[in-house]
Structure formats: structure tokens, C-alpha cells
Design a protein around this motif. Structure first.
Motif, short mmCIF file in Angstrom:
data_model
loop_
_atom_site.label_atom_id
_atom_site.label_comp_id
_atom_site.label_asym_id
_atom_site.label_seq_id
_atom_site.Cartn_x
_atom_site.Cartn_y
_atom_site.Cartn_z
N GLN A 114 -24.11 83.41 45.30
CA GLN A 114 -24.27 83.56 44.06
C GLN A 114 -23.61 81.99 43.40
O GLN A 114 -22.58 81.59 43.60
N ARG A 115 -24.58 81.41 42.65
CA ARG A 115 -24.25 80.13 41.90
C ARG A 115 -23.91 80.15 40.51
O ARG A 115 -24.44 79.12 39.73
N ASP A 116 -23.72 81.29 40.08
CA ASP A 116 -23.23 81.32 38.54
C ASP A 116 -21.94 81.60 38.19
O ASP A 116 -21.58 82.05 37.13
N GLY A 117 -21.25 81.47 39.02
CA GLY A 117 -19.40 81.23 38.79
C GLY A 117 -18.93 82.83 38.81
O GLY A 117 -17.87 82.87 38.26
N SER A 118 -19.68 83.74 39.43
CA SER A 118 -19.33 85.25 38.87
C SER A 118 -18.07 85.49 40.12
O SER A 118 -17.47 86.50 39.89
N GLN A 119 -17.74 84.77 41.18
CA GLN A 119 -16.68 84.96 41.83
C GLN A 119 -15.50 84.68 41.11
O GLN A 119 -14.33 85.32 41.58
N PHE A 120 -15.26 84.11 39.88
CA PHE A 120 -14.04 83.87 39.05
C PHE A 120 -14.04 84.88 37.74
O PHE A 120 -15.12 85.52 37.51
N ASP A 121 -12.95 85.01 37.39
CA ASP A 121 -12.72 86.16 36.45
C ASP A 121 -13.08 85.55 35.11
O ASP A 121 -13.44 86.22 34.24
N GLN A 122 -12.80 83.92 34.78
CA GLN A 122 -13.08 83.61 33.55
C GLN A 122 -13.62 82.02 33.82
O GLN A 122 -13.21 81.32 34.77
N LEU A 123 -14.66 81.83 33.07
CA LEU A 123 -14.99 80.55 33.10
C LEU A 123 -14.73 79.83 31.76
O LEU A 123 -15.29 80.35 30.56
N PHE A 124 -14.07 78.50 31.71
CA PHE A 124 -13.64 77.89 30.49
C PHE A 124 -14.67 76.91 30.00
O PHE A 124 -15.62 76.36 30.85
N HIS A 125 -14.75 76.90 28.86
CA HIS A 125 -15.79 75.86 28.00
C HIS A 125 -14.78 74.82 27.34
O HIS A 125 -13.67 75.26 26.71
#
Length: 287
Positions: A114-125
């Protein structure tokens, strides 16, 4: 507010991990943890992470966040292991998706990755903020070394990852896929716009020539005045020329191949086969 910062130096990878605590309570975050890895044998070890876990338990702290400044190319992240032992949420910059797309192709990961960052709990902007207890964490997007690099500004402290090193060593390399010396210079200016007294905690130290001891804490004021690559008002043009020439002479980090495969998965190993065996790939002539 001034967070309490405890550093853990890993000499094998020249990495500094940090435990950052709200001085008014027990809440803390772990920044840029290390999973030990012996490339020759393909074996992992948790001694570096266990030192952090032991410290947190001894102090009675509560881990709320496991913060990654970027997808590291020189060490494996221990965030999932620490999360399993102590809890907390794993966070990284939202441009992790760019990194995953780039290196998913390099390592021929296929559609199951998966290339959507779903492996992480939080994606920061850019501009996001969260809290460690009562401590506010402000997120700065500081790409250039990689597209997903972040600086976490926590009270009077800034955790800059690889973007800046100690003033006598300079700045991060920009020759990895998605890196850019022009972008790095602009990101550094964002950090240097913080108050001069802001404490800066770097992600690595390599003991610059003439210095006997490792170091990892400096200030914005010291960086502005003394950084050998960007201090004293050096121009963007001069920086880009210097950085690109220097990067052309650098070898790849020793652990780049295992690090990227693991860290783009939030510190998890690739999926095991039917017998439970885990394998890492070595792309030929790709890096």
C-alpha cells in the motif's frame, strides 16, 4: 513551555533518538527510534530500543507519540516494537506516500504494498498540531533531504531530523530520489526563522574534524551564525552549488537497502512467506 529532552545516541548508525516529556506530567514522545540490524548476518536486535523502553518505564512516563522525522536511509525504525511495549501512535509526514511510490518501484513491491501511508497511525501536514500532555507539537514540512521530511517544534525545542546537523558539520545530503538542494535551502530558512533561542536537536552526529565529542543540541541562533553550509547569510545559489558537488562524492549509507524497505512500512518487516520467513530485496543498479 520547555520540554524535558533525554537523548539516546546509537554509535553504530550515528543516530540520536529522543524522549521528549511534558514537564508538567508524565506524557512523552519518542523521536526517531532505532532497531539494531547487523547486515552481514541479517539479524535484528532491540538493545537500543530496550534502553529507551527501560528509561520510560523507570520514570513512569506514558508514551503518546512515536514520531518519525522522515523515512530514514541509515537505520531501521523501532517504532512498532516500542509501540507494542509502551503504546503510542506512530506519525510521519503525509508525503510518505511519495516516498512509498518511489521506493515501491525501486524494490518491485507490487500492488500488495500500500502506497497511501496507511501503515502509519497519523500523517502530518504542514501547520498541523498535536499535543504531548500539555505540550503543543507544531509540524513544519521541511523537505529537501527527502520529500517527507518534517521538523517537530515542541515548545522551545525543534527536532529537525537530518535537515540540519551541528553547525560545524552542516546540512543533509539531497541526492536521494525526491531530494533537492534548492528545496532543502528553503526548508532550512523556515527553521532559521524560529526564535534564536529555540533549541535544535539533530538526528545524527559524525564529529566534525577537530571535535572530539559527539554533540546533538544547538540553537537557531548558533545555526544562523555558524553553520558551515548555510550560516552567515550564505546565498541559495552558493549553497546549491556546494551541496550538489558534495553529494556527488558521497557513498550510499551502509543500511540504505534494509532501512528503506522497513521504514516505508512504518518500521514493519516485509510480509513473511508461508513458512514464516522474512526476506529483504537487493535491487541491482537501482540506487
Amino acid at each position: 513551555m520547555s520540554p524535558e529532552v533525554t537523548a539516546f545516541f546509537d554509535e553504530a548508525t550515528n543516530t540520536i533518538s529522543y524522549v521528549v516529556r511534558d514537564p508538567k506530567g508524565s506524557a512523552c514522545a519518542v523521536v526517531d527510534s532505532v532497531l539494531d540490524f547487523d547486515y552481514a548476518s541479517g539479524r535484528t536486535d532491540t538493545r537500543s530500543a530496550d534502553a529507551i523502553i527501560g528509561f520510560v518505564r523507570e520514570k513512569g512516563y506514558e508514551v503518546q507519540w512515536l514520531l518519525e522525522t522522515h523515512v530514514h536511509a541509515d537505520h531501521l525504525s523501532a517504532a512498532p516494537y516500542i509501540q507494542q511495549e509502551l503504546g503510542g501512535r506512530i506519525g510521519i509526514g503525509d508525503n510518505i506516500r511519495i516516498v512509498q511510490d518511489t521506493f515501491g518501484k525501486v524494490f518491485n513491491e507490487g500492488t500488495e504494498f500500500q502506497r497511501d501511508g496507511s501503515q502509519f497511525d497519523q500523517l502530518f501536514h504542514e501547520g498541523d498540531s498535536v499535543h504531548i500532555g500539555q505540550l503543543r507539537v507544531d509540524v513544519l514540512h521541511t523537505p529537501g533531504h527527502t520529500p517527507a521530511c518534517l521538523t517537530y517544534v515542541i515548545g522551545d525545542a525543534a527536532f529537525v531530523g537530518d535537515t540540519l546537523f551541528m553547525p560545524d558539520f552542516g546540512t543533509a545530503r539531497c541526492d536521494f530520489p525526491g531530494g533537492s538542494s534548492e528545496t532543502l535551502f528553503a526548508s532550512i530558512q523556515k527553521i532559521l526563522a524560529l526564535p534564536d533561542e529555540t533549541r535544535i536537536f539533530v538526528g545524527h552526529d559524525y564529529k566534525a574534524p577537530g571535535r572530539d565529542d559527539y554533540a546533538w543540541e544547538t540553537t537557531v541562533g548558533e545555526q544562523k551564525a555558524l553553520n558551515v553550509h548555510v550560516g552567515s547569510g550564505k546565498s541559495a545559489e552558493d549553497f546549491v552549488k556546494m551541496r550538489d558537488a558534495r553529494d556527488a562524492t558521497l557513498a550510499m549509507p551502509k543500511l540504505i537497502i534494509p532501512s528503506l524497505q522497513v521504514n516505508m512500512r512504518a518500521g514493519q518487516m516485509p510480509p513473511a512467506d508461508e513458512q514464516g520467513n522474512v526476506y529483504l530485496k537487493v535491487p541491482v543498479n537501482k540506487l
